[in-house]
Design a protein around this motif. Structure first.
Motif, PDB file in Angstrom:
ATOM      1  N   SER A 190      25.341  41.475  31.213  1.00 25.21           N
ATOM      2  CA  SER A 190      24.805  42.189  32.230  1.00 25.21           C
ATOM      3  C   SER A 190      24.036  40.907  33.152  1.00 25.21           C
ATOM      4  O   SER A 190      23.369  39.947  32.588  1.00 25.21           O
ATOM      5  CB  SER A 190      23.760  43.139  31.802  1.00 25.21           C
ATOM      6  N   GLY A 191      23.771  41.171  34.253  1.00 25.57           N
ATOM      7  CA  GLY A 191      23.354  40.140  35.230  1.00 25.57           C
ATOM      8  C   GLY A 191      24.295  39.511  36.179  1.00 25.57           C
ATOM      9  O   GLY A 191      25.328  40.326  36.525  1.00 25.57           O
ATOM     10  N   ALA A 192      23.969  38.600  36.687  1.00 22.49           N
ATOM     11  CA  ALA A 192      24.913  37.981  37.830  1.00 22.49           C
ATOM     12  C   ALA A 192      26.382  37.506  37.075  1.00 22.49           C
ATOM     13  O   ALA A 192      26.362  36.983  36.136  1.00 22.49           O
ATOM     14  CB  ALA A 192      24.483  36.731  38.560  1.00 22.49           C
ATOM     15  N   ALA A 193      27.499  37.994  38.027  1.00 21.00           N
ATOM     16  CA  ALA A 193      28.666  37.845  37.822  1.00 21.00           C
ATOM     17  C   ALA A 193      29.628  37.464  38.891  1.00 21.00           C
ATOM     18  O   ALA A 193      29.155  37.696  39.967  1.00 21.00           O
ATOM     19  CB  ALA A 193      29.410  39.061  36.921  1.00 21.00           C
ATOM     20  N   PHE A 194      31.067  37.085  38.806  1.00 23.49           N
ATOM     21  CA  PHE A 194      31.802  36.526  39.736  1.00 23.49           C
ATOM     22  C   PHE A 194      33.141  36.796  39.566  1.00 23.49           C
ATOM     23  O   PHE A 194      33.500  36.966  38.109  1.00 23.49           O
ATOM     24  CB  PHE A 194      31.511  35.078  40.024  1.00 23.49           C
ATOM     25  N   ILE A 195      33.849  37.108  40.528  1.00 20.48           N
ATOM     26  CA  ILE A 195      35.306  37.409  40.409  1.00 20.48           C
ATOM     27  C   ILE A 195      36.059  36.601  41.338  1.00 20.48           C
ATOM     28  O   ILE A 195      35.716  36.101  42.428  1.00 20.48           O
ATOM     29  CB  ILE A 195      36.041  38.638  40.766  1.00 20.48           C
ATOM     30  N   PHE A 196      36.944  35.399  40.616  1.00 16.80           N
ATOM     31  CA  PHE A 196      37.724  34.489  41.622  1.00 16.80           C
ATOM     32  C   PHE A 196      39.240  35.008  41.287  1.00 16.80           C
ATOM     33  O   PHE A 196      39.657  35.479  40.445  1.00 16.80           O
ATOM     34  CB  PHE A 196      37.503  33.193  40.834  1.00 16.80           C
ATOM     35  N   TYR A 197      39.916  34.244  42.300  1.00 18.82           N
ATOM     36  CA  TYR A 197      41.436  34.381  41.899  1.00 18.82           C
ATOM     37  C   TYR A 197      42.164  33.167  42.450  1.00 18.82           C
ATOM     38  O   TYR A 197      41.690  32.266  43.364  1.00 18.82           O
ATOM     39  CB  TYR A 197      41.735  35.701  43.050  1.00 18.82           C
ATOM     40  N   ARG A 198      43.469  32.929  42.017  1.00 19.28           N
ATOM     41  CA  ARG A 198      44.498  31.973  42.264  1.00 19.28           C
ATOM     42  C   ARG A 198      45.676  32.850  42.650  1.00 19.28           C
ATOM     43  O   ARG A 198      45.986  33.824  42.019  1.00 19.28           O
ATOM     44  CB  ARG A 198      44.526  30.967  41.381  1.00 19.28           C
ATOM     45  N   ILE A 199      46.632  32.243  43.363  1.00 18.90           N
ATOM     46  CA  ILE A 199      47.838  33.016  43.990  1.00 18.90           C
ATOM     47  C   ILE A 199      49.074  31.937  43.387  1.00 18.90           C
ATOM     48  O   ILE A 199      48.959  30.974  43.532  1.00 18.90           O
ATOM     49  CB  ILE A 199      47.943  32.858  45.480  1.00 18.90           C
ATOM     50  N   PHE A 200      50.175  32.466  42.624  1.00 16.12           N
ATOM     51  CA  PHE A 200      50.845  31.921  42.037  1.00 16.12           C
ATOM     52  C   PHE A 200      52.400  32.788  42.634  1.00 16.12           C
ATOM     53  O   PHE A 200      52.302  33.954  42.653  1.00 16.12           O
ATOM     54  CB  PHE A 200      51.213  32.211  40.543  1.00 16.12           C
ATOM     55  N   ASP A 201      53.191  31.801  43.089  1.00 17.74           N
ATOM     56  CA  ASP A 201      54.437  32.351  43.650  1.00 17.74           C
ATOM     57  C   ASP A 201      55.560  32.417  42.555  1.00 17.74           C
ATOM     58  O   ASP A 201      55.297  32.010  41.522  1.00 17.74           O
ATOM     59  CB  ASP A 201      54.938  31.643  44.977  1.00 17.74           C
ATOM     60  N   ARG A 202      56.708  32.922  42.866  1.00 11.27           N
ATOM     61  CA  ARG A 202      57.754  33.266  41.885  1.00 11.27           C
ATOM     62  C   ARG A 202      58.178  31.723  41.349  1.00 11.27           C
ATOM     63  O   ARG A 202      58.871  31.640  40.196  1.00 11.27           O
ATOM     64  CB  ARG A 202      58.914  34.013  42.314  1.00 11.27           C
ATOM     65  N   ALA A 203      58.250  30.661  42.336  1.00 11.99           N
ATOM     66  CA  ALA A 203      58.495  29.535  41.699  1.00 11.99           C
ATOM     67  C   ALA A 203      57.714  28.816  41.023  1.00 11.99           C
ATOM     68  O   ALA A 203      58.121  27.736  40.304  1.00 11.99           O
ATOM     69  CB  ALA A 203      58.956  28.520  43.032  1.00 11.99           C
ATOM     70  N   GLY A 204      56.549  29.133  40.950  1.00 12.17           N
ATOM     71  CA  GLY A 204      55.622  28.427  39.844  1.00 12.17           C
ATOM     72  C   GLY A 204      54.528  27.468  40.800  1.00 12.17           C
ATOM     73  O   GLY A 204      53.709  26.990  40.176  1.00 12.17           O
TER      74      GLY A 204
END
Length: 259
Positions: free
Chosen positions: A232-246
C-alpha cells in the motif's frame, strides 16, 4: 567426395528454369518456423550464419554418370544477393540424408525486408530442377520505439482516489491506454512491470499482453491480482514493447497511482 564453393554479393536476375525432373523437398531453415508464411528471422537467429538443410533429392547421380550441382540462392527482388554451391557425386560414400549449407551472418545482417530463398539442382545432363515456390523470409532489425521517453500508460478508468479493492473488483482486468509508437507490427508483446519504486531495477515482466494485429486498439489489460501483490502506498506501472523478432523498446516512464 562432395566439394563446396561459395560466392558473395552479386547482381542480376535469376533466369533458372522453373521446371525439372528431380524430386525436391522443402528446405529446413534452422530457427525459422516452417508454418510461418512470413518466414520471420528472429534476432537471435541473425547472430550466427543462417543454417539451411536440404534433403537429398531423387534420383541422385549414379555411378559412371556426371555429378549433380546444388545451388542455394538468396534473392531480394530481382537481385541475386548470395549463392552457395555444392557438388554431389555418386556413391560411395552413401548420399547424406541432408546437405547443410550456410548463409553468412554479415550477408543476412546487411538486408532488410522480404527476401526469397530457394535451391536448384542441376543433373548429370545439365538440366536444372528448381524448388518452387521459393521460401519467403522476413528480415526486420528495427526496434519498436516510444515516440517520447516520457510516454507512459494511462488508465482507461482512472482510480479515484486510489486503486483499492472496490476498484479492482469493478475493473478486472484493469484497462490501460498505450500511446502510439513506431515500428508497430502484428504480434507485438507489451511487457508490463509493477513496482512500488519509481525507478525499479531491471527484472522480468509481471505480465505480458499481446497485440495480435497492428490494427488492434492500443489498450492493454492487466489482471487485478497483479496489483494485489504491491505494498500500500505509491506505486507505478511501466512497460516495454517486444516485437516478434525479439527487438524491444526502452522502458517507459511510470504511471503513478496510489494503493
Amino acid at each position: 567426395m562432395p566439394t563446396t564453393s561459395s560466392s558473395g554479393t552479386g547482381t542480376g536476375a535469376s533466369s533458372l528454369n522453373a521446371q525439372g525432373v528431380l524430386s525436391l523437398a522443402p528446405m529446413d531453415i534452422t530457427g525459422v518456423d516452417p508454418l510461418d508464411p512470413t518466414g520471420l528471422i528472429k534476432r537471435n537467429v541473425l547472430l550466427a550464419d543462417l543454417e539451411v538443410k536440404i534433403s537429398m533429392w531423387g534420383p541422385g547421380p549414379v555411378p559412371l554418370a556426371s555429378r549433380h550441382i546444388l545451388d542455394l540462392i538468396l534473392m531480394q527482388g530481382a537481385t541475386v544477393i548470395y549463392t552457395q554451391s555444392k557438388t554431389v557425386t555418386a556413391p560411395p560414400p552413401p548420399f547424406p540424408i541432408e546437405h547443410v549449407l550456410y548463409i553468412p551472418t554479415l550477408v543476412m545482417q546487411s538486408l532488410a525486408g522480404l527476401v526469397q530463398l530457394y535451391y536448384v539442382v542441376t543433373d548429370s545432363f545439365g538440366g536444372p530442377s528448381e524448388l518452387d515456390p521459393k521460401r519467403t523470409l522476413t528480415i526486420d532489425q528495427s526496434n519498436p520505439e516510444l515516440l517520447d521517453p516520457a510516454d507512459h500508460l494511462e488508465s482507461v478508468v482512472p482510480p479515484s482516489p486510489a486503486v483499492d479493492e472496490t476498484y479492482l473488483l469493478n475493473n478486472d482486468p484493469v484497462a490501460l491506454h498505450l500511446l502510439p509508437y513506431t515500428g508497430r507490427s502484428d504480434g507485438d508483446d507489451i511487457h508490463l512491470y509493477l513496482s512500488n519504486s519509481a525507478n525499479p531495477p531491471v527484472a522480468g515482466p509481471d505480465y505480458i499482453y499481446k497485440l495480435v494485429l497492428s490494427s488492434d486498439p492500443l489498450i492493454v489489460y492487466l489482471p487485478a491480482d497483479k496489483f494485489r501483490v504491491l505494498i500500500s502506498g505509491a506505486a507505478f506501472i511501466f512497460y516495454r514493447i517486444f516485437d516478434r523478432a525479439g527487438y524491444f523498446s526502452v522502458r517507459s516512464a511510470g504511471l503513478p497511482f496510489q494503493l
